[in-house]
Design an enzyme around this catalytic site. Structure first.
Site, PDB file in Angstrom:
ATOM      1  N   GLY A   1      40.802  30.075  35.768  1.00 11.64           N
ATOM      2  CA  GLY A   1      42.075  29.556  36.240  1.00 11.64           C
ATOM      3  C   GLY A   1      43.057  30.633  36.642  1.00 11.64           C
ATOM      4  O   GLY A   1      44.084  30.344  37.259  1.00 11.64           O
TER       5      GLY A   1
ATOM      6  N   ASP B   1      33.310  28.914  25.928  1.00 14.24           N
ATOM      7  CA  ASP B   1      33.648  29.540  27.211  1.00 14.24           C
ATOM      8  C   ASP B   1      34.015  31.009  27.045  1.00 14.24           C
ATOM      9  O   ASP B   1      34.132  31.740  28.028  1.00 14.24           O
ATOM     10  CB  ASP B   1      34.794  28.784  27.904  1.00 14.24           C
ATOM     11  CG  ASP B   1      36.014  28.631  27.014  1.00 14.24           C
ATOM     12  OD1 ASP B   1      35.906  27.931  25.997  1.00 14.24           O
ATOM     13  OD2 ASP B   1      37.066  29.213  27.324  1.00 14.24           O
TER      14      ASP B   1
ATOM     15  N   ARG C   1      38.872  43.713  34.618  1.00 19.07           N
ATOM     16  CA  ARG C   1      37.869  43.682  33.561  1.00 19.07           C
ATOM     17  C   ARG C   1      36.497  44.042  34.134  1.00 19.07           C
ATOM     18  O   ARG C   1      36.114  43.581  35.206  1.00 19.07           O
ATOM     19  CB  ARG C   1      37.813  42.292  32.923  1.00 19.07           C
ATOM     20  CG  ARG C   1      36.748  42.155  31.850  1.00 19.07           C
ATOM     21  CD  ARG C   1      36.501  40.699  31.521  1.00 19.07           C
ATOM     22  NE  ARG C   1      37.582  40.126  30.726  1.00 19.07           N
ATOM     23  CZ  ARG C   1      37.781  38.820  30.595  1.00 19.07           C
ATOM     24  NH1 ARG C   1      37.013  37.967  31.252  1.00 19.07           N
ATOM     25  NH2 ARG C   1      38.755  38.369  29.843  1.00 19.07           N
TER      26      ARG C   1
ATOM     27  N   ARG D   1      28.580  32.611  30.641  1.00 22.80           N
ATOM     28  CA  ARG D   1      28.947  32.180  29.298  1.00 22.80           C
ATOM     29  C   ARG D   1      28.074  31.016  28.850  1.00 22.80           C
ATOM     30  O   ARG D   1      27.412  30.377  29.670  1.00 22.80           O
ATOM     31  CB  ARG D   1      30.423  31.742  29.288  1.00 22.80           C
ATOM     32  CG  ARG D   1      31.366  32.706  30.014  1.00 22.80           C
ATOM     33  CD  ARG D   1      32.588  31.976  30.568  1.00 22.80           C
ATOM     34  NE  ARG D   1      33.395  32.839  31.427  1.00 22.80           N
ATOM     35  CZ  ARG D   1      34.483  33.487  31.034  1.00 22.80           C
ATOM     36  NH1 ARG D   1      34.916  33.352  29.804  1.00 22.80           N
ATOM     37  NH2 ARG D   1      35.148  34.261  31.871  1.00 22.80           N
TER      38      ARG D   1
ATOM     39  N   LYS E   1      42.108  39.804  36.514  1.00 21.44           N
ATOM     40  CA  LYS E   1      42.624  38.778  35.607  1.00 21.44           C
ATOM     41  C   LYS E   1      44.144  38.755  35.717  1.00 21.44           C
ATOM     42  O   LYS E   1      44.786  39.799  35.591  1.00 21.44           O
ATOM     43  CB  LYS E   1      42.183  39.091  34.172  1.00 21.44           C
ATOM     44  CG  LYS E   1      42.542  38.046  33.136  1.00 21.44           C
ATOM     45  CD  LYS E   1      41.974  38.480  31.794  1.00 21.44           C
ATOM     46  CE  LYS E   1      42.341  37.525  30.687  1.00 21.44           C
ATOM     47  NZ  LYS E   1      41.845  38.001  29.367  1.00 21.44           N
TER      48      LYS E   1
ATOM     49  N   GLY F   1      48.461  31.069  37.057  1.00 18.47           N
ATOM     50  CA  GLY F   1      47.423  32.034  37.390  1.00 18.47           C
ATOM     51  C   GLY F   1      47.805  33.473  37.128  1.00 18.47           C
ATOM     52  O   GLY F   1      47.113  34.396  37.562  1.00 18.47           O
TER      53      GLY F   1
END
Length: 484
Positions: A87, A248, A171, A178, A108, A121
């Site tokens: 998201g 997740d 990242r 996941r 991110k 976001g």
């Protein structure tokens, strides 16, 4: 940067192709030079801070990148949500490092996607810097983890409980596949995509498995379980509490991802919880192995129909693998604790002796990191020996006797202990103090000084002692938040 993208070659059901949202005035705050070198990022790029700010804020897309938001589901505190996804994150693509290993490069806090659920976001500067600090500390401690390549200040405000400066953190992870990714397709009954995902994951992370083998699913699940056991053992060795072990947030690669409400344990207690949203202690320090097994059971559920169309036959093959988690974990757990105590081997009869130490530490509210560091030093320091004899009583004398009975010299034991017992960890009160000092001064040198120590957690550097003190209240009032 040389991108070599494979996830983008999967069907569009796996992601949404979407570019990051541009920001007003990006500025590079933190750049992980060593990580950049290992990823073979050209020095001409790394020396151009303005270009780095453009690339890693999302304002400019590097050549070869294919921005996308990944789809996944997840159990959040035990409750299933079929539609989560990225998201506020954008996978730029994949890079091969100097060891020929493939890594995801993900932004991110880079803007909303179809998975945002009305969120903005964005990411505030505090959580971005926190993830950078914690992930670098975990890497240096020898814990499997994602890492941060950069933090870029956006020049725009982010509205949370209060107005904060915005940031984008980059990242780096072996992948972002996941347990929730498997759940996403299993929930839809999309067996074709589920099988594609399984083969892709095997090829990427467990390439020794033949994807044409009749038992490939069983082999895959065993590998995924072993990775989770290795991860949780590493967490518990250094006193790390993830705080939000939702499916997740459970990477199939066995790496630590999502450092939102994580924290480090001070006073030893198996029930230690810091996350403000973990009201029932679901993700407490001592519950982490049980949750890891629970998460692996959720992965196994997704794979049942790929094993056999007959559910009973599928369960006969899969269920024993989940049950075996406990015995595997117990063996690895007591081996880890034995190494922290200088024992290079451990028998079943030694388990109670090790547990007695933990019980003493919990009863006396002894600091987890400091106690093991003192035990290490006590083998060659009589003053520390006297202190531990008072704190641990007969247990301490019995430990020295056990070392002798196993024909281990003090120096041999100390060498083993020194590799497993860090001198310094990212203690919660220091992390908070560094973040507060940065927010006040705007000077990144305070972060750099902290990181210099954290990157050598098993060495006594000039500044190490600055960050070894225990929190005055034992962190009893400390709380963490998701920060998103």
């Amino acid at each position: 940067m040389k991108f070599s993208n494979t996830y983008s070659q999967l069907d569009s059901a796996f992601y949404q192709r979407i570019a990051p949202t541009k920001v007003a005035a990006p500025q590079l705050l933190l750049w992980n030079k060593n990580l950049a070198q290992s990823l073979l990022i050209d020095e001409q790029i790394t020396n151009n801070h303005n270009l780095l700010a453009q690339y890693f804020s999302g304002n400019q897309i590097p050549d070869g990148a294919e921005p996308m938001a990944l789809a996944y589901s997840g159990h959040q505190f035990g409750h299933f949500n079929p539609n989560l996804g990225d998201g506020r994150a954008h996978l730029l693509g994949e890079i091969i490092d100097n060891d020929n290993k493939r890594f995801d490069i993900q932004l991110k806090g880079s803007g909303p996607t179809q998975f945002s659920r009305q969120g903005d976001g964005r990411c505030a500067i505090g959580p971005a810097v926190r993830e950078y600090i914690m992930s670098e500390a975990m890497f240096a401690l020898g814990v499997p983890t994602s890492r941060c390549l950069s933090v870029v200040i956006t020049g725009e405000p982010v509205y949370r409980e209060q107005v904060m400066p915005g940031a984008v953190v980059t990242r780096v992870a072996s992948s972002h596949i996941r347990v929730g990714t498997f759940q996403y397709f299993a929930a839809k009954g999309d067996l074709e995509s589920l099988n594609t995902l399984t083969d892709y994951t095997i090829n990427r992370h467990f390439s020794h498995i033949d994807i044409n083998a009749e038992d490939k699913i069983e082999q895959f699940l065993v590998c995924a379980i072993d990775k989770q056991i290795e991860l949780i053992i590493a967490w518990m060795r250094v006193g790390f509490i993830h705080g939000v072990m939702n499916t997740d947030n459970t990477a199939i690669s066995g790496e630590t991802i999502d450092f939102g409400p994580c924290a480090m344990m001070s006073h030893y207690h198996s029930g230690t919880v810091f996350s403000s949203i973990d009201k029932q202690g679901r993700y407490a320090f001592g519950n982490q192995p049980h949750i890891a097994q629970w998460n692996m059971a959720r992965l196994a559920e997704c794979l049942l129909l790929l094993v056999d169309s007959n559910q009973e036959k599928a369960l006969e093959k899969i269920e024993p693998l989940i049950i075996a988690f406990n015995a595997k974990f117990e063996t690895a757990y007591f081996t880890m604790l034995a190494n922290k105590l200088g024992l290079n081997e451990v028998a079943k009869k030694d388990h109670q002796f090790i547990n007695e130490l933990l019980e003493l530490m919990q009863k006396q509210q002894l600091d987890y990191t400091s106690t093991f560091a003192k035990l290490t030093d006590s083998l060659t320091d009589t003053d520390i020996q006297d202190t531990l004899k008072q704190q641990l009583g007969d247990w301490y004398a019995n430990w020295l006797t056990m070392l002798a009975s196993k024909n281990q010299s003090a120096q041999t034991a100390k060498t083993l202990m020194a590799k497993n017992n860090p001198l310094v960890i990212p203690r919660n009160h220091h992390v908070e103090a560094i973040l507060a000092e940065y927010e006040t001064s705007g000077q990144s040198t305070v972060i750099d000084d902290f990181l210099e120590v954290l990157r050598s957690p098993y060495e006594q550097l000039k500044r190490t002692s600055q960050f070894q003190d225990e929190p005055k209240d034992g962190d009893h009032q400390y709380r963490t938040f998701c920060g998103t």
